[in-house]
Every structure is written in structure tokens, then in C-alpha cells.
Design an enzyme around this catalytic site. Sequence first.
Site, mmCIF file in Angstrom:
data_model
loop_
_atom_site.group_PDB
_atom_site.id
_atom_site.type_symbol
_atom_site.label_atom_id
_atom_site.label_comp_id
_atom_site.label_asym_id
_atom_site.label_seq_id
_atom_site.Cartn_x
_atom_site.Cartn_y
_atom_site.Cartn_z
ATOM 1 N N CYS A 63 18.437 -7.365 -32.981
ATOM 2 C CA CYS A 63 18.839 -8.712 -33.047
ATOM 3 C C CYS A 63 20.219 -9.069 -33.913
ATOM 4 O O CYS A 63 21.087 -9.807 -33.258
ATOM 5 C CB CYS A 63 17.545 -9.660 -33.921
ATOM 6 S SG CYS A 63 16.164 -10.036 -32.598
ATOM 7 N N GLY B 227 7.124 7.368 -30.262
ATOM 8 C CA GLY B 227 8.232 7.438 -31.104
ATOM 9 C C GLY B 227 9.356 6.603 -31.237
ATOM 10 O O GLY B 227 10.460 6.737 -31.493
ATOM 11 N N HIS C 160 13.946 -1.527 -26.050
ATOM 12 C CA HIS C 160 15.191 -0.833 -25.627
ATOM 13 C C HIS C 160 15.106 0.033 -24.487
ATOM 14 O O HIS C 160 14.007 0.949 -24.750
ATOM 15 C CB HIS C 160 16.134 -0.480 -26.702
ATOM 16 C CG HIS C 160 15.556 0.239 -27.704
ATOM 17 N ND1 HIS C 160 14.535 -0.141 -28.478
ATOM 18 C CD2 HIS C 160 15.414 1.416 -27.778
ATOM 19 C CE1 HIS C 160 14.038 1.041 -29.392
ATOM 20 N NE2 HIS C 160 14.758 2.098 -28.912
ATOM 21 N N HIS D 32 16.760 3.715 -23.004
ATOM 22 C CA HIS D 32 18.091 4.577 -23.493
ATOM 23 C C HIS D 32 18.619 4.927 -21.772
ATOM 24 O O HIS D 32 17.821 5.467 -21.145
ATOM 25 C CB HIS D 32 17.603 5.979 -23.834
ATOM 26 C CG HIS D 32 17.030 5.659 -25.441
ATOM 27 N ND1 HIS D 32 17.713 5.994 -26.646
ATOM 28 C CD2 HIS D 32 15.536 5.060 -25.934
ATOM 29 C CE1 HIS D 32 16.917 5.849 -27.496
ATOM 30 N NE2 HIS D 32 15.679 5.127 -27.235
#
Length: 115
Positions: A9, A94, A101, A103
Site C-alpha cells: 500500500c 510462502g 500480488h 509475480h
Amino acid sequence: MRDDNCLFCKIIGGEIPSSKVYEDEYVFAFRDINPQAPVHVLVVPKEHIPCADAVDAANSVYVAKCFEAIAKIAKAEGLDKGYRVINNCGEYGGQSVQHLHFHLVGGVKLSEKIL
Ligand code: 5GP
Ligand code: ZN
């Protein structure tokens, strides 16, 4: 909604600098500080959704917009031969930053697969 204690954020808000690659109304994307491949971009909803487990009918538009952004970023980064999208969820998954999010990893032929 943002969480003032959340790293991502703060990155979205510009309080912590990042290497931005893409932004729209729903999505912010920036280069991972510890890249695992030549291209390693974190694609993040602007809404503070803690993890995949917190996705529901009220916020799933952010997930759809993340994947629209992933397709655009992959083209912009020249990932025409493919790439991998990874989401880590929760302790066993993990996840280290508690803001959803994805990756986006590529730029090389990826070898490690768990599925
Ligand atoms: P997770 O382990 O939660 O799936 O992924 C968190 C990612 O955030 C890691 O790949 C880590 O390298 C990245 N990261 C952690 N702190 C920062 C930061 O301050 N800036 C950037 N650009 N990436 C970060
Ligand atoms: Zn957050």
C-alpha cells in the site's frame, strides 16, 4: 481501501519508491527488489486485498484487472515466448507480503516447476 501498515500500500501510494512498469485505475505493477529472472514484475491490486483467500465477488474485479495488466506488461517486456504467473498465499504458500500480488516472471526459459 488501504492499510497504512502495508508495504505494498505504501509503494502504491508512493511513500516507498519502486520501479514502476504499469499503472491504471485498479492495478500497480513494479519490479521485484530481488528478481528471480530477467523480468520479475509484481502485479498488485490497488485495493488492499490481503491474499488470494480474501478474494470474493465484491473485489474480484481487481483480480481480473491484474490479469489484463499481466497480458499488457508481458507484451511490453517482450515475453513473446511465454512466462509464469505465481501467487503465494498464506504461511504454507510462502507469502511474505500480506497484500495480494502476482509475480510475473520471464525473460528466460524457466525450469523449476512444481506442477
Ligand atoms: P511473496 O513472498 O509474498 O510472494 O512476494 C513478496 C515479494 O516482494 C518478494 O519477491 C520480494 O522480493 C518483494 N519485495 C519485498 N519488499 C520489497 C520492496 O520494498 N520493493 C520491491 N520492489 N519488492 C519487494
Ligand atoms: Zn496493502
